[in-house]
Enzyme design. Structure first.
Site: not given
Length: 159
Positions: A79, A81, A144, A148
């Protein structure tokens, strides 16, 4: 009669807005920041190595060409971000469409080994996560996104 602010005070206030991330258009002052997350189809663990490096370059290039601010970016094996600032004339879905569509086309050409993951409908999974980010939450969201890697390492150690 009301006292008008001196030009010096006004210019300091505007300079403070720029430092806080405010941007100006011809008729707007804005600070529209979004935390975006999207994944490859079936969350395949393919966003690593050279592909990860190239993907980061493509996102940075897209943002630069569109005159968007890419404030944070973290690409995990399954993924992505990002924290991005967009002008008011661009919808979040339009920005994601450009980021995902453009990168999918380039990756298909430059990484033919991805053919097993890229079908007619593209490399990325449909949909995305988007959240507006205010001034109070921004540092928390930035941490945040940056953290990761350490979160993934902790999960790997547990397995």
């Amino acid at each position: 009669m009301d006292e008008q602010p001196s030009p010096k005070k006004t210019s300091k206030r505007i300079a403070g807005r720029r430092r806080a991330g405010y941007l100006s258009g011809s008729h707007t002052t804005h600070r529209l920041r979004y935390h975006l997350v999207f994944v490859p189809k079936y969350r395949h663990l393919v966003l690593e190595g050279e592909l990860k490096t190239r993907l980061m370059e493509l996102f940075e290039q897209c943002c630069s060409v569109q005159d968007w601010d890419l404030l944070e970016l973290n690409v995990q094996p399954d993924h992505v971000h990002m924290l991005i600032q967009l002008p008011p004339k661009i919808s979040v879905s339009s920005a994601v469409k450009l980021l995902k569509g453009g990168s999918s086309r380039v990756l298909a050409i430059e990484f033919p080994s991805l053919e097993e993951y890229i079908w007619k409908s593209g490399f990325w999974s449909d949909g995305f996560f988007a959240e507006s980010v205010g001034m109070k939450e921004e540092e928390m969201i930035r941490r945040y996104i940056r953290d990761q890697d350490s979160k993934r390492d902790k999960v790997t150690k547990l397995k």
